[in-house]
Each structure stands twice: as C-alpha cells, then as structure tokens.
Design a protein around this motif. Structure first.
Motif, PDB file in Angstrom:
ATOM      1  N   SER A   1     -26.816 -74.368  64.107  1.00 42.01           N
ATOM      2  CA  SER A   1     -27.847 -73.371  64.356  1.00 42.01           C
ATOM      3  C   SER A   1     -28.759 -73.190  63.154  1.00 42.01           C
ATOM      4  O   SER A   1     -28.359 -73.348  62.017  1.00 42.01           O
ATOM      5  N   SER A   2     -29.994 -72.820  63.425  1.00 40.80           N
ATOM      6  CA  SER A   2     -30.934 -72.588  62.344  1.00 40.80           C
ATOM      7  C   SER A   2     -30.828 -71.163  61.811  1.00 40.80           C
ATOM      8  O   SER A   2     -31.475 -70.824  60.833  1.00 40.80           O
ATOM      9  N   THR A   3     -30.034 -70.312  62.445  1.00 38.07           N
ATOM     10  CA  THR A   3     -29.855 -68.947  61.988  1.00 38.07           C
ATOM     11  C   THR A   3     -28.783 -68.924  60.904  1.00 38.07           C
ATOM     12  O   THR A   3     -27.640 -69.274  61.165  1.00 38.07           O
ATOM     13  N   PRO A   4     -29.141 -68.540  59.681  1.00 35.60           N
ATOM     14  CA  PRO A   4     -28.129 -68.535  58.629  1.00 35.60           C
ATOM     15  C   PRO A   4     -27.104 -67.435  58.868  1.00 35.60           C
ATOM     16  O   PRO A   4     -27.434 -66.349  59.344  1.00 35.60           O
ATOM     17  N   LEU A   5     -25.857 -67.759  58.555  1.00 32.95           N
ATOM     18  CA  LEU A   5     -24.819 -66.742  58.649  1.00 32.95           C
ATOM     19  C   LEU A   5     -25.004 -65.759  57.498  1.00 32.95           C
ATOM     20  O   LEU A   5     -25.526 -66.108  56.448  1.00 32.95           O
ATOM     21  N   PRO A   6     -24.548 -64.513  57.675  1.00 33.04           N
ATOM     22  CA  PRO A   6     -24.921 -63.441  56.758  1.00 33.04           C
ATOM     23  C   PRO A   6     -24.301 -63.436  55.361  1.00 33.04           C
ATOM     24  O   PRO A   6     -24.682 -62.632  54.557  1.00 33.04           O
ATOM     25  N   THR A   7     -23.348 -64.275  55.052  1.00 36.98           N
ATOM     26  CA  THR A   7     -22.840 -64.304  53.686  1.00 36.98           C
ATOM     27  C   THR A   7     -23.045 -65.693  53.120  1.00 36.98           C
ATOM     28  O   THR A   7     -23.019 -66.680  53.840  1.00 36.98           O
ATOM     29  N   ALA A   8     -23.256 -65.746  51.835  1.00 38.92           N
ATOM     30  CA  ALA A   8     -23.507 -67.030  51.187  1.00 38.92           C
ATOM     31  C   ALA A   8     -22.405 -67.343  50.186  1.00 38.92           C
ATOM     32  O   ALA A   8     -22.040 -66.497  49.378  1.00 38.92           O
ATOM     33  N   ARG A   9     -21.896 -68.535  50.254  1.00 38.80           N
ATOM     34  CA  ARG A   9     -20.908 -69.020  49.299  1.00 38.80           C
ATOM     35  C   ARG A   9     -21.657 -69.362  48.020  1.00 38.80           C
ATOM     36  O   ARG A   9     -22.720 -69.976  48.067  1.00 38.80           O
ATOM     37  N   PRO A  10     -21.128 -68.995  46.864  1.00 36.36           N
ATOM     38  CA  PRO A  10     -21.812 -69.322  45.611  1.00 36.36           C
ATOM     39  C   PRO A  10     -21.929 -70.831  45.405  1.00 36.36           C
ATOM     40  O   PRO A  10     -21.133 -71.598  45.940  1.00 36.36           O
ATOM     41  N   THR A  11     -22.913 -71.249  44.633  1.00 38.29           N
ATOM     42  CA  THR A  11     -23.122 -72.676  44.414  1.00 38.29           C
ATOM     43  C   THR A  11     -22.493 -73.177  43.117  1.00 38.29           C
ATOM     44  O   THR A  11     -22.148 -74.347  43.028  1.00 38.29           O
TER      45      THR A  11
END
Length: 189
Positions: A2-12
């Motif tokens: 999906s093009s909708t990003p999930l609401p939390t981001a894993r650090p890079t």
C-alpha cells in the motif's frame, strides 16, 4: 504494498533500529504472555536494554503498543502479498483470512487498549485499516477475476464476518477456524 504509510517509523540508524526491534519483539512476547499491563521495566529487561533506551524509543506505554500493533499489521499485509504470489487466488484469500483469524484471536487486548487510548476513528487506526484493506482487496479482486468467489462480495463485509468470529470472549482457535471454513464456503462462486 500500500502507498499509505503505517503510523510508526522504525529508526534508520543501525543501533537504534536494533534496539527498536528488540523492544518491539520483547513487548510482543510479554504482552502475549502476561497482557498489555506488563511492566515496561520487564520489557526492557527482556530486550536486554536499559529502561532509558526504552523511554527514548517509546516515551509511554501507548507508543510501545502502537509499535507492536503496527508491526503486526505490517505482517498481516505482507502475508497477503506473499500469498498472492504463491497461491491460486481463492487459496491465497483463504490462507490470508486464516492468518487474520489467528492474529485476531491473539491480539484482542492490544487492539482494545489502543482503541481506548487513541479512539477507534483515530488517524492511527485509519492508516492501519487502509493498509489491511488494500492488501485484502488485492486478494479478493484476484479471486473475483478468476471466478472462484462470488462477484458481489465486498472485502469489508468479509472482514466484519471474520471480526465477528474472533470477538467471542471464550472463542477457542479451533472453533474460530471451523467458523471461518463456513464463511469460506459461502464466498465461493
């Protein structure tokens, strides 16, 4: 996907990402074993990090619950895409719905606590639902295209049926899967 990003981001950054993954995995296990009220100190201990590291990544319990939930939603969606590549359309849809039942039976308290904290109509849940819907639509559309399911089916109706199966307080996994087999029989063309 999906093009909708999930609401939390894993650090890079590598060390931050490693700690994030360790904390999410430890929280998932602890929540499954002892419920969502497991102490944050216990989760940090299981992850092998200090409590300060946990709080840098997750300033409160809700943030940690969100990360675990998003990780699970991501897994549910990835399974849909994997099944679509590996199985014929109806079998892919059925396999995904079985995995969805398994996920739902085991994650009731997590979703419930997040609903109380964030609200069922929050942006967080909207993004998660969009991702699940996109993944499920891919499978349902393929099954409709090959004629293996009824053309009038709508994914949200199917997901509500599956959700209804898993809502029973005393629902045993075996019973949930038997009920899903009944639903699957009703989906066929």
């Amino acid at each position: 996907m999906s093009s909708t990003p999930l609401p939390t981001a894993r650090p890079t950054r590598a060390d931050a990402a490693r700690n994030y993954d360790l904390l999410v995995a430890a929280a998932r296990e602890a929540f499954a074993e002892h419920g969502t009220d497991t102490s944050l100190e216990e989760i940090a201990r299981r992850a092998g990090v200090g409590i300060g590291t946990l709080y840098r990544r997750f300033p409160n319990r809700t943030a940690l619950l969100e990360a675990v939930y998003v990780d699970e939603i991501r897994s549910v969606c990835e399974r849909a895409y994997g099944f679509s590549e590996q199985l014929p359309p109806f079998e892919a849809l059925a396999a995904w719905l079985r995995s969805f039942v398994g996920y739902s039976v085991s994650k009731k308290s997590l979703a419930g606590e997040l609903t109380v904290a964030l609200g069922k109509d929050s942006e967080f849940f909207t993004a998660c639902k969009t991702n699940v819907r996109d993944a499920g639509e891919l499978l349902l559309d393929a099954a409709k295209a090959d004629g293996s399911v009824r053309q009038e089916l709508e994914l949200m109706d199917i997901l509500r049926l599956v959700g209804g199966i898993t809502m029973g307080r005393e629902m045993e996994p075996d019973q949930a899967y038997r009920l899903l087999d009944i639903v699957l029989a009703g989906l066929k063309a």
